[in-house]
Design a protein around this motif. Structure first.
Motif, PDB file in Angstrom:
ATOM      1  N   LYS A 197      -6.079  27.815   4.374  1.00  0.00           N
ATOM      2  CA  LYS A 197      -7.444  28.016   4.855  1.00  0.00           C
ATOM      3  C   LYS A 197      -7.787  27.111   6.041  1.00  0.00           C
ATOM      4  O   LYS A 197      -8.803  27.326   6.700  1.00  0.00           O
ATOM      5  N   VAL A 198      -6.959  26.111   6.296  1.00  0.00           N
ATOM      6  CA  VAL A 198      -7.231  25.164   7.374  1.00  0.00           C
ATOM      7  C   VAL A 198      -6.753  25.747   8.697  1.00  0.00           C
ATOM      8  O   VAL A 198      -5.646  26.275   8.799  1.00  0.00           O
ATOM      9  N   ASN A 199      -7.573  25.626   9.725  1.00  0.00           N
ATOM     10  CA  ASN A 199      -7.249  26.191  11.029  1.00  0.00           C
ATOM     11  C   ASN A 199      -6.150  25.398  11.737  1.00  0.00           C
ATOM     12  O   ASN A 199      -5.906  24.228  11.423  1.00  0.00           O
ATOM     13  N   PRO A 200      -5.476  26.015  12.711  1.00  0.00           N
ATOM     14  CA  PRO A 200      -4.416  25.316  13.458  1.00  0.00           C
ATOM     15  C   PRO A 200      -4.938  24.077  14.168  1.00  0.00           C
ATOM     16  O   PRO A 200      -6.112  24.011  14.560  1.00  0.00           O
TER      17      PRO A 200
ATOM     18  N   TYR B 170       0.270  23.780   7.695  1.00  0.00           N
ATOM     19  CA  TYR B 170       0.598  25.150   8.098  1.00  0.00           C
ATOM     20  C   TYR B 170       0.051  25.387   9.503  1.00  0.00           C
ATOM     21  O   TYR B 170      -1.158  25.350   9.717  1.00  0.00           O
ATOM     22  N   ASP B 171       0.935  25.616  10.447  1.00  0.00           N
ATOM     23  CA  ASP B 171       0.500  25.965  11.785  1.00  0.00           C
ATOM     24  C   ASP B 171       1.503  26.935  12.390  1.00  0.00           C
ATOM     25  O   ASP B 171       2.435  27.385  11.725  1.00  0.00           O
TER      26      ASP B 171
ATOM     27  N   PHE C 222      -8.699  28.271  21.508  1.00  0.00           N
ATOM     28  CA  PHE C 222      -9.916  27.784  20.865  1.00  0.00           C
ATOM     29  C   PHE C 222     -10.762  26.971  21.838  1.00  0.00           C
ATOM     30  O   PHE C 222     -10.245  26.174  22.620  1.00  0.00           O
ATOM     31  N   ARG C 223     -12.062  27.152  21.746  1.00  0.00           N
ATOM     32  CA  ARG C 223     -12.985  26.312  22.499  1.00  0.00           C
ATOM     33  C   ARG C 223     -13.218  25.007  21.739  1.00  0.00           C
ATOM     34  O   ARG C 223     -13.062  24.944  20.522  1.00  0.00           O
ATOM     35  N   LYS C 224     -13.598  23.951  22.458  1.00  0.00           N
ATOM     36  CA  LYS C 224     -13.938  22.666  21.842  1.00  0.00           C
ATOM     37  C   LYS C 224     -12.867  22.238  20.846  1.00  0.00           C
ATOM     38  O   LYS C 224     -13.129  22.055  19.655  1.00  0.00           O
ATOM     39  N   MET C 225     -11.649  22.072  21.329  1.00  0.00           N
ATOM     40  CA  MET C 225     -10.507  21.829  20.482  1.00  0.00           C
ATOM     41  C   MET C 225     -10.580  20.488  19.743  1.00  0.00           C
ATOM     42  O   MET C 225     -10.148  20.386  18.595  1.00  0.00           O
ATOM     43  N   ILE C 226     -11.135  19.455  20.358  1.00  0.00           N
ATOM     44  CA  ILE C 226     -11.134  18.133  19.725  1.00  0.00           C
ATOM     45  C   ILE C 226     -11.994  18.101  18.455  1.00  0.00           C
ATOM     46  O   ILE C 226     -11.515  17.691  17.392  1.00  0.00           O
ATOM     47  N   PRO C 227     -13.266  18.538  18.475  1.00  0.00           N
ATOM     48  CA  PRO C 227     -14.009  18.574  17.198  1.00  0.00           C
ATOM     49  C   PRO C 227     -13.390  19.547  16.200  1.00  0.00           C
ATOM     50  O   PRO C 227     -13.459  19.313  14.986  1.00  0.00           O
ATOM     51  N   HIS C 228     -12.803  20.608  16.696  1.00  0.00           N
ATOM     52  CA  HIS C 228     -12.092  21.557  15.831  1.00  0.00           C
ATOM     53  C   HIS C 228     -10.960  20.858  15.087  1.00  0.00           C
ATOM     54  O   HIS C 228     -10.764  21.048  13.882  1.00  0.00           O
ATOM     55  N   MET C 229     -10.185  20.021  15.786  1.00  0.00           N
ATOM     56  CA  MET C 229      -9.070  19.301  15.174  1.00  0.00           C
ATOM     57  C   MET C 229      -9.562  18.307  14.127  1.00  0.00           C
ATOM     58  O   MET C 229      -8.975  18.193  13.043  1.00  0.00           O
TER      59      MET C 229
END
Length: 343
Positions: free
Chosen positions: A234-237, A97-98, A155-162
């Motif tokens: 619940k999972v972020n984009p 879901y994105d 979003f900040r710090k996109m790579i660890p977020h992903m």
């Protein structure tokens, strides 16, 4: 009848929302999409193109039940449940879901009705989706109204977020399809869980409007209920736009634009990003009608009167009757089918 078949306690708890919703008639509808159906409510006139109305993250179309009756009665509204929310179908296993999913949902609805023009309204995620679709296809949009959610978030710090999002998605996808019942709670516990996000954004007595399409009776624990929305929500984009891209492309949004910002709500990103984009929209839009609204992120559900007054003025100014793309008989969900799709 689905949600009401498990005893009078739940009937009494939820009947208030149905009675209040009934002050302005709507019809339960179902729209085919490649992965199943999109469910929703058609409010008002059915012989003309409605305003497509999109809800927020993990909410459903019930969140508009107190706002729509306060808006001009000669205007139709099609309030939908996004995929995995409310009564709408979940995505197949393995599908993420994105923002693309929500934009595609709008595109498939546009195709189903064969609309040549569209009018959009949304709250939070729905507002972001409405704005993003307008940014992509501005020539097709009459106007757009965004309630405490406009530009896509950066979003900040996109790579660890992903990385974190991918791990969480795999776990939630397994849970969504392993056949086990989700955790269940009493109605009072569920009310507090619906209220809690966004700093207790939903007033406790208004949680019923979201719960009505989001819960089912437990088959394991008598007197308890579980959330029917897809746990993968619940999972972020995974991906997003950069702020420079959003500022540049805001120049393409030339149609009339209503934006309301709730005074007691967060910006969910750097505050500067919002106002930098807003400054461009004030120059590019034919009418950027911006307002601060007293209340929390869910003001359209808690206390919609101030918002309804401002929004009604905007809609009266820009709404044009379009007799193409009205309600189709095949869409109507008969009462015996209501509340049964997820149970």
């Amino acid at each position: 009848m689905g949600l009401f078949r498990n005893g009078s306690k739940l009937i009494n708890y939820l009947i208030t929302a149905r009675n209040i919703s009934g002050t302005k008639p709507f019809q339960e509808v179902s729209i085919p999409v490649p992965w199943g159906v999109i469910r929703g409510k058609w409010w008002g006139p059915t012989d003309r193109r409605p305003i497509l109305t999109l809800h927020g993250w993990q909410d459903n179309c019930g969140s508009f039940d107190r706002l729509i009756p306060l808006l001009p009665s000669h205007i139709g509204f099609l309030t939908i449940d996004f995929p995995g929310h409310g009564y709408s179908s979940r995505l197949p296993s393995g599908q993420y879901y994105d923002q693309t999913v929500y934009l595609l949902t709008v595109k498939y609805i546009e195709k189903y009705f064969q609309w040549t023009k569209m009018s959009l309204m949304g709250h939070s995620l729905g507002g972001i989706t409405s704005y993003s679709y307008t940014m992509l296809f501005c020539e097709k949009i009459d106007f757009v109204a965004c309630i405490d959610g406009v530009k896509p978030l950066v979003f900040r710090k996109m790579i660890p977020h992903m990385a974190k999002s991918l791990d969480r998605f795999v776990r939630n996808n397994e849970f969504a399809f392993d056949g086990t019942e989700p955790p269940s709670y009493t109605l009072e516990e569920m009310k507090r869980k619906v209220q809690a996000p966004n700093n207790n954004s939903v007033d406790l007595e208004r949680t019923v409007y979201i719960m009505q399409r989001n819960i089912a009776p437990s088959k394991i624990h008598e007197g308890q209920y579980y959330f029917t929305r897809d746990p993968r929500l619940k999972v972020n984009p995974l991906f997003g736009f950069s702020q420079p891209e959003l500022v540049e492309n805001a120049q393409k949004v030339t149609c009339p634009l209503f934006i309301s910002k709730c005074k007691d709500a967060s910006y969910y990103e750097d505050k500067q990003n919002f106002y930098e984009t807003l400054d461009v929209l004030k120059r590019s839009s034919a009418d950027c009608d911006f307002h601060y609204i007293n209340g929390s992120h869910h003001v359209h559900l808690n206390s919609p009167e101030e918002l309804a007054l401002l929004l009604s003025k905007f809609l009266e100014k820009y709404y044009v009757v379009d007799t193409q793309g009205g309600l189709k008989e095949e869409m109507i969900v008969r009462e015996k089918e209501t509340n049964s799709i997820l149970l």
